[in-house]
Design a protein around this motif. Structure first.
Motif, PDB file in Angstrom:
ATOM      1  N   GLY A   1      -5.538  -0.558   4.880  1.00 44.00           N
ATOM      2  CA  GLY A   1      -4.983  -0.189   3.579  1.00 44.00           C
ATOM      3  C   GLY A   1      -5.955   0.692   2.806  1.00 44.00           C
TER       4      GLY A   1
ATOM      5  N   ASP B   1      -3.491  -1.743  -5.742  1.00 45.62           N
ATOM      6  CA  ASP B   1      -2.947  -2.351  -4.524  1.00 45.62           C
ATOM      7  C   ASP B   1      -3.574  -3.740  -4.385  1.00 45.62           C
ATOM      8  OD1 ASP B   1      -1.819  -2.766  -2.057  1.00 45.62           O
ATOM      9  OD2 ASP B   1      -3.160  -1.404  -0.969  1.00 45.62           O
TER      10      ASP B   1
ATOM     11  N   ASP C   1      -7.743  -4.962  -2.437  1.00 48.30           N
ATOM     12  CA  ASP C   1      -7.575  -5.774  -1.238  1.00 48.30           C
ATOM     13  C   ASP C   1      -8.809  -5.591  -0.361  1.00 48.30           C
ATOM     14  OD1 ASP C   1      -6.783  -7.067   0.989  1.00 48.30           O
ATOM     15  OD2 ASP C   1      -4.912  -5.974   1.283  1.00 48.30           O
TER      16      ASP C   1
ATOM     17  N   THR D   1       0.837  -1.199   0.000  1.00 49.84           N
ATOM     18  CA  THR D   1       0.000   0.000   0.000  1.00 49.84           C
ATOM     19  C   THR D   1       0.877   1.256   0.000  1.00 49.84           C
ATOM     20  OG1 THR D   1      -1.655  -1.244   1.220  1.00 49.84           O
ATOM     21  CG2 THR D   1      -1.899   1.149   1.229  1.00 49.84           C
TER      22      THR D   1
HETATM   23 MG   LIG Z   1      -1.829  -3.003   2.234  1.00 54.92          MG
END
Ligand SMILES: [Mg+2]
Ligand SMILES: Nc1nc2c(ncn2[C@@H]2O[C@H](COP(=O)(O)OP(=O)(O)OP(=O)(O)O)[C@@H](O)[C@H]2O)c(=O)[nH]1
Length: 369
Positions: free
Chosen positions: A208, A248, A202, A177
């Motif tokens: 994150g 990410d 994610d 991240t």
């Molecule tokens: Mg992360």
């Protein structure tokens, strides 16, 4: 990895079978004479690191414990990691024996010193043998030139990476991240006004997501969530609205590997997409080997090394470059978002490996003193 046993009337017959079944990349582990129905036969144990479709094998031609084939080939429920580990230990032992046999007197004192240093840094003995061969074959070659053949770089700049989509993968907590945000900030700094979108793929990590959202608000980036194939399709539909998209990816857990995850998300077939693997040199060799297996992916584009400040040696950079044959694109050396990531370049890596000097000019231990 696949290990097979072949028998033939003599060594050439057995070898021909090895070649036919496993190809020329097969490694001969053992050759011995055995008795079969009162006849002398030659038995060869051979291995291949890459999996070969077992359907091609005729049972009559292959001997040995075939019930364990799925384990050897990494099939479902397999004990493949165990085999990989053992095989790399065997290879490592052989190579370190070879390394001890090298006649280092054939090298100049400087070359010998540098080779010994790399060994102490944890560079795989197999790479030591390769470097030694290069140096002995061509006395004019410098160790750095030979090393640059293994440790290639492709600096993380807009010009060197024209791909619109950049996916960042890596083990949990490796710095994915943070790296996504650093990449976006660096792109924005390089070209103000660039239309940047950060994507959180994610769906398991709330932290994150919060950090990404926060930086998008602060820096004027667009923010999207894409935890499924449908979400990725939607993102691709609006891709024309962005100049750069940074994704990410979730950390891997359980037996899932990166290629499976990307296929599930529908990202593995997307053109104009680069895939970066985030790793830290503070992981030990078995751990890095394990990550390379979990994250091995035909379209892997680069490795980004994070947490250089937490590492005590940097041989892992060379080992990983040798194993996965992709360039290093960037390195980072502190927990922040700004001024702690640099595009990779050879001189920076040589200073890091040979002098333990971080790109900020400090030694890792001094940074935390
Ligand atoms: Mg992360
Ligand atoms: N010392 C140091 N810390 C770093 C570096 N890069 C990231 N970190 C820190 O490492 C921690 C984990 O970073 P994240 O970016 O959240 O890692 P991640 O891979 O996204 O983690 P998960 O999403 O939980 O898998 C954070 O506290 C970061 O500040 C670095 O280069 N050096």
């Amino acid at each position: 990895m696949q290990v097979r046993i072949f028998r033939g009337a003599d060594s050439s017959a057995a070898l021909a079978q090895v070649k036919a079944e496993l190809g020329i990349e097969a490694v001969i582990l053992e050759t011995r004479e055995v008795m079969d129905n009162g006849r002398k036969m030659c038995e060869i144990t051979a291995a291949l690191e890459r999996n070969v479709g077992m359907t091609r094998a005729k049972p009559s031609e292959a001997y040995g414990d075939m019930s364990s084939v799925s384990a050897l080939t990494g099939g479902p429920g397999a004990a493949a990691p165990e085999w990989h580990r053992e095989w790399s230990e065997i290879k490592s032992c052989l190579m370190s024996l070879m390394g001890k046999q090298l006649d280092k007197d054939k090298l100049s004192p400087r070359q010998r010193q540098a080779l010994d240093y790399l060994e102490r840094e944890g560079v795989d003995p197999k790479i030591g043998v390769t470097l030694y061969k290069c140096l002995v074959l061509d006395k004019q070659t410098s160790l750095l030139a030979a090393l640059a053949e293994i440790l290639s770089v492709r600096p993380l700049t807009l010009a060197s990476w024209p791909e619109k989509i950049h996916c960042v993968a890596g083990p949990s907590g490796a710095g994915k991240t943070t790296t996504v945000i650093r990449m976006a900030l660096a792109a924005q700094q390089e070209k103000p006004g660039l239309r940047i979108c950060l994507v959180n793929a994610d769906d398991r990590q709330a932290r994150g997501r919060l950090v990404l959202r926060h930086y998008c608000e602060l820096s004027g980036f667009s923010y999207r969530e894409a935890g499924s194939r449908e979400d990725i399709l939607k993102l691709l539909d609006e891709a024309d609205n962005f100049d750069r998209i940074y994704v990410d990816l979730p950390g891997m857990s359980g037996p899932q590997v990166l290629s499976e995850r990307l296929t599930l998300l529908g990202l593995s077939e997307v053109d104009e997409c680069a895939f970066h693997l985030v790793l830290s040199p503070h992981y030990g060799k078995p751990q890095l080997d394990h990550f390379l297996r979990a994250f091995s992916f035909a379209r892997l584009s680069s490795v980004i090394w994070t947490k250089l400040d937490e590492a005590a040696s940097f041989g892992g950079l060379i080992n990983v470059a040798d194993s996965c044959r992709v360039p290093i694109s960037a390195v980072s050396w502190a927990a922040g978002f700004k001024d702690c990531m640099a595009p990779a370049e050879n001189m920076l890596l040589w200073k890091l490996i040979f002098k333990h000097e971080l790109p900020c000019g400090q030694a890792p231990e001094k940074l935390h003193a």
